[in-house]
Design an enzyme around this catalytic site. Sequence first.
Site, PDB file in Angstrom:
ATOM      1  N   SER A 266      18.329  -5.068 -25.430  1.00 44.30           N
ATOM      2  CA  SER A 266      17.060  -4.393 -25.681  1.00 44.30           C
ATOM      3  C   SER A 266      16.019  -5.383 -26.200  1.00 44.30           C
ATOM      4  O   SER A 266      15.715  -6.353 -25.518  1.00 44.30           O
ATOM      5  CB  SER A 266      17.291  -3.229 -26.647  1.00 44.30           C
ATOM      6  OG  SER A 266      16.167  -2.392 -26.712  1.00 44.30           O
ATOM      7  N   ASP A 431      19.370   4.300 -18.020  1.00 46.12           N
ATOM      8  CA  ASP A 431      18.415   3.927 -19.062  1.00 46.12           C
ATOM      9  C   ASP A 431      17.035   4.514 -18.769  1.00 46.12           C
ATOM     10  O   ASP A 431      16.432   4.226 -17.735  1.00 46.12           O
ATOM     11  CB  ASP A 431      18.334   2.402 -19.146  1.00 46.12           C
ATOM     12  CG  ASP A 431      17.666   1.902 -20.424  1.00 46.12           C
ATOM     13  OD1 ASP A 431      16.947   2.686 -21.064  1.00 46.12           O
ATOM     14  OD2 ASP A 431      17.871   0.718 -20.769  1.00 46.12           O
ATOM     15  N   HIS A 464      20.039   4.172 -22.532  1.00 43.08           N
ATOM     16  CA  HIS A 464      19.782   2.855 -23.124  1.00 43.08           C
ATOM     17  C   HIS A 464      20.916   2.432 -24.046  1.00 43.08           C
ATOM     18  O   HIS A 464      21.244   1.244 -24.144  1.00 43.08           O
ATOM     19  CB  HIS A 464      18.468   2.931 -23.902  1.00 43.08           C
ATOM     20  CG  HIS A 464      17.925   1.614 -24.331  1.00 43.08           C
ATOM     21  ND1 HIS A 464      17.498   0.634 -23.451  1.00 43.08           N
ATOM     22  CD2 HIS A 464      17.732   1.092 -25.572  1.00 43.08           C
ATOM     23  CE1 HIS A 464      17.059  -0.415 -24.120  1.00 43.08           C
ATOM     24  NE2 HIS A 464      17.192  -0.167 -25.413  1.00 43.08           N
TER      25      HIS A 464
END
Length: 490
Positions: A266, A431, A464
């Site tokens: 991320s 995601d 995610h």
Amino acid sequence: MNWKKTLVSTLVWNKSKGINKLLKQPDSQRVQKPLALANLVEVFLVKKQRSLVGLFATLMLTIHCQAIAGELEDTSSLLSSSKAPSSEAPSSSPSTSSSSSASSSPSASRSNASLMVEKRVFEMPHFTTFGGKQIKNVKVGWEAYGTLNDAKSNVILITHYFSGSSHAAGKYNENDSVPGYWDSIIGPGRAIDTNRFYVISVDTLANLNAYDPNVITTGPASINPDTGKPYGLDFPVVTIRDFVNVQKALLESLGVSKLYAVIGPSMGSMQAIDWASAYPDWVERMISVIGAGQSDAWTTAALEHWATPIILDKNWNNGAYTKEQAPIDGLAASLMLITQNALTPSFFNQTGNTLGFKNVESAPLNDIRQSHSIVKWLRERAKTRAKSMDANHLLYLVRACQLFVAGHQGNLEQGLASIKAKTLFIPAQTDLLLMPYLSQSAHQGLTSMNNDSTLVTLNGKLGHLEGVTNVSAQAQAIRQFLENDKAAMQ
């Protein structure tokens, strides 16, 4: 984009499904004889167990999800001193200055079951930001696992996600409920093998968990040495490059001048690819997990929604608030949004089923001030997480991500052109936050320049958060990438 990574809850769900299958078997497949009273009791208990298992599984997944917003952190003050891990070989601690150094062979324990770590501290008297502003007395925390070899050539840097910290693996004490967020892939014999590599992770500037005792950071909540009061919005805007440059200063203080690899999920992926672009002679390999090569127009606008609830909170007061009268409602609302963005409809719908969610619930029907069960569930967890966080810090991290493009040049293509490292991209198929196209565009840009780049996908249903809780699904790809075996990853 704070998690126990073994997905115990997945095992629980599998068990639940097994019970469902048993209860749905036709009579012809069951034992064909009258059930004794004991058997009837057993079936009754199994049915009861089914609902309890469902509830327990959702709670377990919730515990995992807490990590993305820092639930694993406490609300006490920041650490104020540097410590060498007790599990390391006898050596001097790194000095708390910009010229600090490590011993020639710091080490961590050899088994994750006993991998005990302590936060160290690194300080710089002065730091110049990417925007040209000065910050005095910068202090950040860091952790290390494994042993630095004599050539200092076996260093892997782990760069953390938005609400994470440098606690990537191990535990601070044996009673900790969960280890670092990537403990499933960092350790002796694991994908990132601490028998082979010296693994370092560093708390970012403006780390979200400003009031966590295991996080050391410098940001808006820190005391401005010129005024004796918290910086607030006088703290300079910081970028992903600033996080990278603080990490670089720490590594140089240890005598390190090259990274075997830099790896991050991320926001950590942004740091990783910026490392590869800004300092190509340093970085031999780069792994981007649930990542992006830039914050495009869509992502930049989406991130702004995270900041808005804080700015609208009356207690925000243009950033000039106290810890005792902080914009906690705005921060909690932001965390609610972040958590939902990081997960998926299927997760929320399953949680709603467990909570007994109904469209027409009596509380919201009879009082506009009341909320549905799923909203209360989300808000309560956000308020708990908010206790260890700072609202201004969240605003600064949002801005750092919005300003991001690999290389911090005119466009993504220019940033990618500087990269020499082998690269591995691991997006998550489900995601909804940093959607797979962001990783794919960076990967395709590199391959079009004849760079050595590979892309594999996480295919789970947690969106995610697959890159935090379920990264071990691609542990073999990570291991083989680090062992220079690209063919085996195809």
